[in-house]
Design a protein around this motif. Structure first.
Motif, mmCIF file in Angstrom:
data_model
loop_
_atom_site.group_PDB
_atom_site.id
_atom_site.type_symbol
_atom_site.label_atom_id
_atom_site.label_comp_id
_atom_site.label_asym_id
_atom_site.label_seq_id
_atom_site.Cartn_x
_atom_site.Cartn_y
_atom_site.Cartn_z
ATOM 1 N N ASP A 97 0.838 -1.189 0.000
ATOM 2 C CA ASP A 97 0.000 0.000 0.000
ATOM 3 C C ASP A 97 0.878 1.246 0.000
ATOM 4 O OD1 ASP A 97 -2.851 -1.061 0.367
ATOM 5 O OD2 ASP A 97 -1.722 -2.130 1.893
ATOM 6 N N ALA A 99 0.135 4.292 -0.719
ATOM 7 C CA ALA A 99 -0.506 5.445 -0.080
ATOM 8 C C ALA A 99 -0.338 5.395 1.430
ATOM 9 C CB ALA A 99 -1.987 5.495 -0.453
ATOM 10 N N GLN A 100 -0.469 4.204 2.009
ATOM 11 C CA GLN A 100 -0.318 4.077 3.454
ATOM 12 C C GLN A 100 1.109 4.393 3.874
ATOM 13 O OE1 GLN A 100 -1.673 0.146 4.335
ATOM 14 N NE2 GLN A 100 -3.795 0.571 3.812
ATOM 15 N N HIS A 102 3.221 6.214 2.253
ATOM 16 C CA HIS A 102 3.441 7.641 2.026
ATOM 17 C C HIS A 102 2.883 8.450 3.193
ATOM 18 C CE1 HIS A 102 4.209 11.288 -0.143
ATOM 19 N NE2 HIS A 102 2.928 11.611 -0.208
ATOM 20 N N ALA A 103 1.722 8.036 3.691
ATOM 21 C CA ALA A 103 1.133 8.732 4.833
ATOM 22 C C ALA A 103 2.034 8.627 6.056
ATOM 23 C CB ALA A 103 -0.248 8.161 5.138
ATOM 24 N N VAL A 247 -6.260 5.247 8.650
ATOM 25 C CA VAL A 247 -6.464 5.012 7.217
ATOM 26 C C VAL A 247 -7.370 3.805 7.063
ATOM 27 C CG1 VAL A 247 -5.391 4.278 5.067
ATOM 28 C CG2 VAL A 247 -4.283 6.025 6.457
ATOM 29 N N GLU A 249 -8.928 1.335 4.208
ATOM 30 C CA GLU A 249 -8.907 0.917 2.802
ATOM 31 C C GLU A 249 -10.197 0.157 2.513
ATOM 32 O OE1 GLU A 249 -6.579 -2.318 0.033
ATOM 33 O OE2 GLU A 249 -5.377 -1.066 1.377
#
Length: 275
Positions: A97, A99-100, A102-103, A247, A249
């Motif tokens: 993931d 995006a995860q 990156h967060a 987060v 998903e």
């Protein structure tokens, strides 16, 4: 510090070493009760040395579960910082993931964990454990919930292979408002395994019961259609301001009919502070 302690140092030298390491790592230890971490005077060197390997890595409720041996040849090194994921068969893809991750980097999760030593990262729906292992690799105390026992065992094995026993607990439970949840697995062509609610029963737990006072620094949820139930099982922590970041998903098209009302789910998250 533990290695220094087991080597036979005195209480004074252990404290000095702790403060030295804290300075090098730029930890804020002002007001820290060192004896909370160094139980040398009460327990004695021999006792501490004997118990440093007794970690509750895999649990279900109050029961400590055995971790079976796995063929670790199917291990993959992933992430940044790098860590190892163990599976008992070749898997073509990990959770991956971006995006995860990156967060986590945007938030500087490593710095957040150092500044909040009593806080936790919670990974709900661990699967192969790569998300929770990645936060442990950054030094964050992490709890991974994985209701599928085989995957929970594999994650626990990964914890051992990486030497994360002091940082990670794997809970073979479902975060749910129900007392028990039935879970079964479906293996896809790419080797990915997804959970369905029609198989073996595992305990359902609410986050309020598991974490009666802890602060959750980051929570990741990937539960394939059961997001609404997880949100309800963790709602008291959100309303009390005890979840800093989360987060979820979710893919409504794939998971219609598993209990989450996707027309109200996103507005519900926004009402709790999602942006």
């Amino acid at each position: 510090v533990w290695h220094h302690l087991v080597a036979g140092s005195t209480p004074e030298s252990v404290r000095a070493k702790f403060i030295e390491i804290a300075g090098e790592m730029k930890w804020d230890v002002a007001g820290v009760d060192h004896d909370r971490y160094i139980k040398i005077e009460r327990d004695g060197l021999a006792t501490v040395a004997a118990t440093t390997t007794e970690y509750h890595v895999l649990v279900q409720g109050n029961t400590l579960l055995d971790i079976p041996e796995f063929d670790t040849s199917h291990r993959q090194q992933v992430g940044d910082p790098i860590f190892t994921v163990v599976t008992d068969a070749p898997v073509k893809r990990m959770d991956g993931d971006v995006a995860q991750q990156h967060a986590l980097d945007l938030l500087d999760i490593k710095g957040i964990c150092v500044s909040n030593p009593n806080g936790l990262v919670v990974d709900i729906g661990g699967l192969y454990g790569d998300f929770g292992l990645s936060t442990a690799a950054r030094g964050c105390p992490t709890v991974i919930f994985e209701p599928q026992i085989h995957h929970a065992e594999q994650i626990a094995r990964s914890v051992q292979v990486n030497g994360f026993e002091r940082l990670v607990t794997v809970r073979n439970e479902a975060v749910s408002t129900a007392a028990a949840v039935q879970i079964s697995s479906k293996v896809h062509q790419d080797g990915l395994v997804s959970a369905h609610g029609d198989g073996a029963s595992v305990p359902g737990v609410t986050l309020q019961n598991v974490f009666p006072g802890e602060k959750i620094l980051f929570m990741k949820v990937d539960v394939e259609g059961f997001e609404g139930d997880v949100l309800n099982a963790s709602r008291p922590l959100f309303t009390a301001g005890r979840v800093n970041h989360a987060v979820f998903e979710y893919t409504p098209y794939h998971f219609v009919g598993r209990g989450t009302n996707y027309e109200t789910f996103l507005p519900d998250l926004i009402s709790l502070g999602a942006k």
